[in-house]
Design an enzyme around this catalytic site. Structure first.
Site, PDB file in Angstrom:
ATOM      1  N   ASP A 151      10.890   7.548  -3.498  1.00  0.00           N
ATOM      2  CA  ASP A 151      12.095   7.830  -4.719  1.00  0.00           C
ATOM      3  C   ASP A 151      11.312   8.269  -5.673  1.00  0.00           C
ATOM      4  O   ASP A 151      11.879   9.202  -6.542  1.00  0.00           O
ATOM      5  CB  ASP A 151      13.087   6.912  -4.963  1.00  0.00           C
ATOM      6  CG  ASP A 151      13.632   6.061  -3.769  1.00  0.00           C
ATOM      7  OD1 ASP A 151      14.040   6.928  -2.813  1.00  0.00           O
ATOM      8  OD2 ASP A 151      14.232   5.035  -3.696  1.00  0.00           O
TER       9      ASP A 151
HETATM   10  P1  NAP Z   1      10.628   3.434  -2.443  1.00  0.00           P
HETATM   11  O1  NAP Z   1      11.459   4.566  -2.751  1.00  0.00           O
HETATM   12  O2  NAP Z   1      11.561   2.193  -1.860  1.00  0.00           O
HETATM   13  O3  NAP Z   1       9.850   3.749  -0.984  1.00  0.00           O
HETATM   14  C1  NAP Z   1       8.950   2.848  -0.584  1.00  0.00           C
HETATM   15  C2  NAP Z   1       8.293   3.522   0.771  1.00  0.00           C
HETATM   16  O4  NAP Z   1       7.138   2.747   1.282  1.00  0.00           O
HETATM   17  C3  NAP Z   1       9.298   3.608   1.992  1.00  0.00           C
HETATM   18  O5  NAP Z   1       9.892   5.123   1.918  1.00  0.00           O
HETATM   19  C4  NAP Z   1       8.423   3.067   3.065  1.00  0.00           C
HETATM   20  O6  NAP Z   1       8.322   4.269   4.056  1.00  0.00           O
HETATM   21  C5  NAP Z   1       6.932   3.031   2.595  1.00  0.00           C
HETATM   22  N1  NAP Z   1       6.574   1.812   3.099  1.00  0.00           N
HETATM   23  C6  NAP Z   1       6.974   0.587   3.455  1.00  0.00           C
HETATM   24  N2  NAP Z   1       5.970  -0.276   3.772  1.00  0.00           N
HETATM   25  C7  NAP Z   1       4.845   0.587   4.043  1.00  0.00           C
HETATM   26  C8  NAP Z   1       3.628   0.280   4.397  1.00  0.00           C
HETATM   27  N3  NAP Z   1       3.071  -0.927   4.777  1.00  0.00           N
HETATM   28  N4  NAP Z   1       2.572   1.241   4.248  1.00  0.00           N
HETATM   29  C9  NAP Z   1       2.900   2.442   3.961  1.00  0.00           C
HETATM   30  N5  NAP Z   1       4.107   2.940   3.467  1.00  0.00           N
HETATM   31  C10 NAP Z   1       5.122   1.906   3.573  1.00  0.00           C
HETATM   32  O7  NAP Z   1       9.488   3.018  -3.177  1.00  0.00           O
HETATM   33  P2  NAP Z   1       9.016   3.683  -4.765  1.00  0.00           P
HETATM   34  O8  NAP Z   1       8.698   5.208  -4.889  1.00  0.00           O
HETATM   35  O9  NAP Z   1       8.093   2.659  -5.397  1.00  0.00           O
HETATM   36  O10 NAP Z   1      10.505   3.455  -5.625  1.00  0.00           O
HETATM   37  C11 NAP Z   1      11.175   2.160  -6.059  1.00  0.00           C
HETATM   38  C12 NAP Z   1      12.644   2.254  -5.738  1.00  0.00           C
HETATM   39  O11 NAP Z   1      13.024   0.853  -6.265  1.00  0.00           O
HETATM   40  C13 NAP Z   1      13.190   3.415  -6.685  1.00  0.00           C
HETATM   41  O12 NAP Z   1      14.385   3.788  -5.840  1.00  0.00           O
HETATM   42  C14 NAP Z   1      13.791   2.456  -7.802  1.00  0.00           C
HETATM   43  O13 NAP Z   1      14.870   2.995  -8.303  1.00  0.00           O
HETATM   44  C15 NAP Z   1      14.114   1.095  -7.120  1.00  0.00           C
HETATM   45  N6  NAP Z   1      14.171   0.033  -7.969  1.00  0.00           N
HETATM   46  C16 NAP Z   1      13.023  -0.267  -8.618  1.00  0.00           C
HETATM   47  C17 NAP Z   1      13.189  -1.381  -9.573  1.00  0.00           C
HETATM   48  C18 NAP Z   1      12.010  -1.478 -10.326  1.00  0.00           C
HETATM   49  O14 NAP Z   1      12.251  -2.606 -11.207  1.00  0.00           O
HETATM   50  N7  NAP Z   1      10.656  -1.322  -9.866  1.00  0.00           N
HETATM   51  C19 NAP Z   1      14.273  -2.058  -9.832  1.00  0.00           C
HETATM   52  C20 NAP Z   1      15.211  -1.455  -9.154  1.00  0.00           C
HETATM   53  C21 NAP Z   1      15.468  -0.621  -8.267  1.00  0.00           C
HETATM   54  P3  NAP Z   1       8.049   4.014   5.674  1.00  0.00           P
HETATM   55  O15 NAP Z   1       9.137   3.000   6.028  1.00  0.00           O
HETATM   56  O16 NAP Z   1       8.222   5.269   6.403  1.00  0.00           O
HETATM   57  O17 NAP Z   1       6.701   3.135   5.683  1.00  0.00           O
END
Ligand code: NAP
Length: 483
Positions: free
Chosen positions: A393
């Site tokens: 994301d």
């Molecule tokens: P993300 O959008 O959740 O994407 C994580 C990606 O990691 C997934 O598409 C997954 O794809 C991949 N993945 C999972 N396990 C894996 C592995 N073992 N090896 C390689 N890839 C792997 O993560 P992000 O880009 O860090 O974004 C964070 C999200 O969380 C945002 O939408 C944000 O708004 C939300 N959020 C964050 C917080 C905060 O405080 N940090 C709080 C609330 C919400 P595959 O399954 O295809 O591998």
């Protein structure tokens, strides 16, 4: 209590407050966060000591306080050591719930067992402490259950939850109003506990899973407010100051997270309860991609070998794969080859604020190589290779370019501006927001499918096969993109 012991106890309390304030300041920087955590623990210890010195306590009370502190400290230590980083939001939710429960019990204890007449301030404080403490307790447990996947909220329950929220809010207001004029107690007190508990459950249950970390931060703030109110109940300036600081810090963090996710607090809290669209969950993540280019670790290693500037973008998947040490090894190898290496940090990458900073600090990545989003974004057009590691994301260009995207307006890392982008993930599956990612289909993007740790280890061995790093001693190490 003698004047001397009163003076000593007062000085200890003051020391505890100062340490707490300093620890909150220290927690805002990665470099000082570990020491700040220790400082906060010391402040808690001093707070208990100050209490023991101030009050005329019986030996039994000393024993109970000692047992409680030892058991609580032990449970905290074991939890902190055993819980994986990826489960930290659930753990924080549980701890917030404990804070809310403690304030609730303090207020209930005074209301039920303190026979001395209470003043208006104390009565109002008891009502606030019970109200906010019960909401924090029940809401935090529901938040933990939702994050763990133990509790779901089927769509048909949304309208019923709205009734529960409205009725319990009305019940809590009525019970609170009845409790203020007289010494709190009787059925109205228990009605307030019940209504507030139901309110916490109703509000949290109706919030979408994607917004749960924001809710946890808000509940953290509530636990501070409940503690401050409990401080008024037992006339403890230390509790009032500490509670107010936690309340304010939690509120600021909530605001920062809402801004980084492009959500308003009202839409997070009432999006579900008011029947609006649940947070960004359930999008079109399973929509098919038609123009995907995939590549092998060998091809990626060749691009890395020639690159002058490389930026790694860590995301949640890196934490899942526990690949931070392999990433550090790869970065060291590239640096030895004369490559300039940085890490782009999005404020909400991962599942909690600061998740990526903590993860990379575990692998001793130098702090100065971690570059915040606003600083690194203008650098991407000058970057040869970007490697996106388990992030999705936070690198989705649709957030900037597609007004129909649920992420539209959320600030993202503009990796699509770089010359070459490699996305390391296991499949074309969606990220947390549940939506497709236009980055995957761009001509400069190649997908490197696999677990992040396995891929990084593969890249390491490919680069070693290419002889990268052999000339380590001779090659000059360039400075990172920005501090
Ligand atoms: P993300 O959008 O959740 O994407 C994580 C990606 O990691 C997934 O598409 C997954 O794809 C991949 N993945 C999972 N396990 C894996 C592995 N073992 N090896 C390689 N890839 C792997 O993560 P992000 O880009 O860090 O974004 C964070 C999200 O969380 C945002 O939408 C944000 O708004 C939300 N959020 C964050 C917080 C905060 O405080 N940090 C709080 C609330 C919400 P595959 O399954 O295809 O591998």
């Amino acid at each position: 209590m003698t004047p001397l012991s009163s003076l000593v106890a007062g000085a200890i309390d003051l020391g505890a407050v100062l340490l707490l304030a300093l620890s909150l300041k220290g927690l805002s920087r990665v470099r000082s966060a570990r020491a700040a955590n220790g400082m906060a623990a010391l402040a808690m210890g001093l707070a208990v000591l100050g209490l023991l010195l101030q009050e005329q306590l019986s030996p039994t009370a000393w024993l109970w306080i000692g047992i409680g502190s030892a058991l609580g400290g032990l449970a905290g230590q074991i939890t902190a050591q055993r819980v994986p980083m990826t489960a930290m939001p659930e753990t924080v939710a549980l701890f917030n719930g404990c804070g809310g429960m403690a304030s609730l019990l303090v207020a209930l204890g005074v209301a039920l067992f303190d026979s001395a007449g209470s003043g208006l301030t104390e009565r109002i404080s008891i009502v606030i402490s019970v109200f906010v403490g019960a909401i924090t307790f029940s809401g935090s447990l529901v938040a933990m259950g939702k994050l763990q996947g133990w509790i779901g909220t089927p769509a048909f329950t949304q309208s019923r939850l709205r009734h529960v929220v409205n009725l319990s809010l009305a019940g809590a207001c009525l019970a609170g109003a009845l409790l203020v004029p007289a010494h709190p107690g009787g059925w109205a007190l228990w009605a307030l506990v019940l209504a507030s508990t139901l309110l916490g459950i109703g509000v949290t249950l109706s919030i979408g899973g994607a917004d749960m970390p924001v809710v946890i931060s808000l509940l953290n703030s509530y636990s501070g407010v409940a503690a401050a109110a409990a401080g008024f109940v037992v006339a403890s300036p230390l509790l009032i100051v500490a509670g107010a600081m936690v309340g304010a810090a939690g509120l600021i963090l909530t605001q920062v997270m809402c801004t980084a996710m492009n959500r308003s607090l009202v839409s997070v809290l009432f999006g579900g309860a008011l029947g609006g669209a649940a947070a960004s969950s359930g999008g079109d993540g399973d929509q098919e991609y038609t123009r995907i280019t995939s590549c092998s670790p060998e091809e990626c290693a060749m691009a890395l070998e020639c690159a002058e500037r490389v930026v790694f973008v860590p995301g949640y998947g890196l934490a899942v794969a526990q690949a931070q040490h392999a990433l550090r090894e790869l970065a060291k190898l590239l640096e030895a080859n004369g490559t300039q290496v940085s890490y782009a940090i999005h404020p909400v990458a991962g599942r909690m604020p600061g998740h990526m900073n903590v993860l990379l600090a575990e692998a001793d990545v130098p702090y100065e190589q971690l570059v915040e989003m606003d600083t690194i974004n203008p650098e991407f057009p000058r970057t040869d290779v970007v490697i996106v590691l388990g992030a999705n994301d936070v690198v989705n260009p649709d957030a900037k370019n597609d007004p129909s995207s649920p992420l539209f307006g959320m600030p993202v890392l503009e990796v699509n501006q770089a010359r070459q982008v490699f996305v390391v993930k296991r499949s074309l599956g969606a990220g947390y927001a549940g939506i497709r990612n236009g980055l995957f289909e761009l001509p400069q993007t190649a997908m490197l499918f696999g677990d992040a740790k396995a891929v990084l280890n593969g890249l390491l061995s490919e680069l070693r096969d290419l002889g990268v790093g052999k000339q380590a001693a001779a090659a000059p190490v360039r400075t990172p993109v920005a501090a």
